[in-house]
Design a protein around this motif. Structure first.
Motif, PDB file in Angstrom:
ATOM      1  N   THR A 163      -4.410   5.444   3.151  1.00  0.00           N
ATOM      2  CA  THR A 163      -3.802   5.015   1.900  1.00  0.00           C
ATOM      3  C   THR A 163      -4.133   5.991   0.776  1.00  0.00           C
ATOM      4  O   THR A 163      -4.973   6.883   0.920  1.00  0.00           O
ATOM      5  N   GLU A 164      -3.488   5.791  -0.370  1.00  0.00           N
ATOM      6  CA  GLU A 164      -3.743   6.637  -1.528  1.00  0.00           C
ATOM      7  C   GLU A 164      -5.173   6.499  -2.045  1.00  0.00           C
ATOM      8  O   GLU A 164      -5.638   7.341  -2.820  1.00  0.00           O
ATOM      9  N   ASN A 165      -5.867   5.458  -1.617  1.00  0.00           N
ATOM     10  CA  ASN A 165      -7.277   5.270  -1.980  1.00  0.00           C
ATOM     11  C   ASN A 165      -8.227   5.837  -0.939  1.00  0.00           C
ATOM     12  O   ASN A 165      -9.442   5.727  -1.087  1.00  0.00           O
ATOM     13  N   GLY A 166      -7.666   6.413   0.136  1.00  0.00           N
ATOM     14  CA  GLY A 166      -8.503   6.999   1.178  1.00  0.00           C
ATOM     15  C   GLY A 166      -8.930   6.025   2.251  1.00  0.00           C
ATOM     16  O   GLY A 166      -9.713   6.372   3.132  1.00  0.00           O
ATOM     17  N   GLN A 167      -8.404   4.799   2.194  1.00  0.00           N
ATOM     18  CA  GLN A 167      -8.772   3.791   3.178  1.00  0.00           C
ATOM     19  C   GLN A 167      -8.017   4.011   4.484  1.00  0.00           C
ATOM     20  O   GLN A 167      -6.835   4.349   4.484  1.00  0.00           O
ATOM     21  N   ASP A 196       0.834  -1.198   0.000  1.00  0.00           N
ATOM     22  CA  ASP A 196       0.000   0.000   0.000  1.00  0.00           C
ATOM     23  C   ASP A 196       0.867   1.245   0.000  1.00  0.00           C
ATOM     24  O   ASP A 196       1.970   1.253   0.542  1.00  0.00           O
ATOM     25  N   ALA A 209     -11.953  11.268  -0.943  1.00  0.00           N
ATOM     26  CA  ALA A 209     -10.874  10.313  -1.211  1.00  0.00           C
ATOM     27  C   ALA A 209     -10.417  10.379  -2.670  1.00  0.00           C
ATOM     28  O   ALA A 209      -9.229  10.175  -2.968  1.00  0.00           O
ATOM     29  N   LYS A 210     -11.336  10.674  -3.576  1.00  0.00           N
ATOM     30  CA  LYS A 210     -10.978  10.733  -4.990  1.00  0.00           C
ATOM     31  C   LYS A 210     -10.068  11.921  -5.307  1.00  0.00           C
ATOM     32  O   LYS A 210      -9.460  11.968  -6.384  1.00  0.00           O
ATOM     33  N   TYR A 256       0.923   4.949   1.438  1.00  0.00           N
ATOM     34  CA  TYR A 256       0.285   5.769   2.457  1.00  0.00           C
ATOM     35  C   TYR A 256       0.620   7.233   2.221  1.00  0.00           C
ATOM     36  O   TYR A 256       1.769   7.595   1.976  1.00  0.00           O
ATOM     37  N   LYS A 286     -13.894   5.286   4.011  1.00  0.00           N
ATOM     38  CA  LYS A 286     -12.840   6.105   3.434  1.00  0.00           C
ATOM     39  C   LYS A 286     -12.990   7.548   3.900  1.00  0.00           C
ATOM     40  O   LYS A 286     -14.065   7.977   4.303  1.00  0.00           O
TER      41      LYS A 286
END
Length: 403
Positions: free
Chosen positions: A178-182, A154, A375-376, A156, A371
């Motif tokens: 994470t880069e996906n907002g998780q 992942d 996040a996007k 971060y 998220k």
């Protein structure tokens, strides 16, 4: 299943109420089929095996042991008993003990859990003592897996760091974004206070386990000096520190009388809502000039670390991420979940118990974490950090990342 669904509702409910008895019937049927394949029908002749009574046995369904009678078959010539393949397969079914841990974390005490299972049928092996041992083992397995997590898979972009008090001890927690907002819980360590060295060790361990920070990390903290020093030591200028605005506001208000608190609460909030750095800084400077007259301690409180409360404005992403990264609310919310999951613990006895319960609770809470907002839009944040790093002089961490 089709036959079941065609039955009247009262029959369906009755079958559900007696589902463990149904399981026993299925198990006995499966075992009998294998015995018939080996020894034939009862009282039949000419088969290499013959029936030879039964032994008591059990299989596990979910978190419960279900008693069953295991037929014995003996070879007519060698007199050796042959184990039933079907029984071994049934014993190897997944235990699903994590469901039991989940129930206890969600508030069902171990003694109450035993009462519930006693009502289902003549299951056994679920006394409070055995259940306590089972839960402890499953939690210890969870702790081991958690502490050996690696982070190479992942990317971060942010960390939130805060402490959670349990009894007279503090558990330091790192929540990664994470880069996906998780949101993911990365580390938990025990420290009596927020001293620098435990925080340094905690962050260094994350780096050793694959946490990458060379492209920049947005790190949200509450202002503790130990945490702040640890961030500098481990990440150098790759860390963009955002001080929690909620803590800053509350610290300032704590010096004011009740008549002034509400007015200055609104003023400080409005200042931080300004997306432009110069406008936000000017608004805070104006508040500071007023506080210098009203209460010099409130003024000093506002000035301490003030620039780091405006990091999002400096990165020009305040409009997008003020809710997610302007405060430590994300991790405070997580800590409140831990309070819920650990409320049945009446006494914190030792460090191993703390880690067992807290980490198990974090893993449980992690399953339902959403998220972050916007996040996007995270690529805008990562690009802003990279741009700042491009023009910033290199500052290396003060300790090796290869330890």
């Amino acid at each position: 299943m089709e036959w079941l669904m065609e039955q009247p509702i009262n029959i369906q409910l009755e079958l559900i109420n007696n589902h463990l008895d149904m399981i026993k019937m299925v198990v006995n049927s499966l075992l009998e089929q294998e015995v018939e394949n080996l020894a034939g029908m009862r009282y039949s002749r000419g088969n290499p095996y013959r029936r030879w009574g039964v032994n008591p046995g059990s299989i596990r369904v979910g978190a419960q042991k279900i008693p069953c009678q295991v037929p014995r078959v003996q070879h007519r010539d060698t007199k050796e008993f042959s184990p039933l393949e079907m029984y071994e397969r049934l014993r190897e079914l997944p235990e699903q003990s994590q469901e039991m841990v989940h129930s206890i974390l969600c508030g069902l005490s171990m003694r109450d859990y035993g009462k519930v299972t006693d009502q289902l049928t003549d299951s056994f092996g679920m006394s409070p003592a055995s259940l306590s041992h089972e839960v402890k083992q499953r939690m210890m397995e969870t702790v081991e897996v958690f502490q050996n997590r690696h982070f190479e898979d992942d990317i971060y972009i942010g960390l939130l760091i805060d402490g959670k008090h349990l009894g007279d001890e503090q558990m330091m927690v790192v929540l990664g974004i994470t880069e996906n907002g998780q949101k993911k819980v990365l580390s938990v360590t025990q420290s009596h206070t927020e001293h620098a060295q435990p925080c340094i060790d905690m962050l260094q361990d994350l780096v050793n386990r694959g946490l990458s920070y060379q492209s920049g990390l947005l790190i949200v903290i509450d202002g503790g000096k130990g945490i702040r020093k640890a961030v500098d030591v481990v990440f150098g200028n790759k860390a963009f520190v955002q001080r929690c605005r909620w803590h800053k506001r509350e610290n300032v208000l704590s010096y004011l009388n009740e008549n002034d608190k509400e007015a200055y609460k609104r003023k400080i909030q409005n200042a931080y809502q300004e997306d432009d750095y110069d406008q936000a800084k000017a608004a805070l400077d104006k508040i500071g000039n007023e506080l210098k007259v009203k209460n010099i301690k409130a003024y000093y409180s506002l000035q301490e670390g003030l620039e780091e409360t405006l990091t999002l404005q400096k990165l020009k992403v305040n409009e997008l991420f003020s809710r997610s990264f302007g405060t430590t609310n994300c991790i405070e919310s997580l800590n409140s979940q831990i309070t819920k999951y650990t409320r049945n613990v009446k006494r914190w006895m030792n460090s191993e118990q703390r880690f067992r319960w807290v980490i198990s609770a974090f893993i449980e809470a992690e399953k339902s974490m959403k998220k972050i907002q916007n996040a996007k839009k995270i690529p805008q944040l990562t690009e802003a950090m990279k741009k700042k790093l491009t023009f910033a002089p290199e500052t290396k961490p003060k300790i090796s990342t290869n330890n």
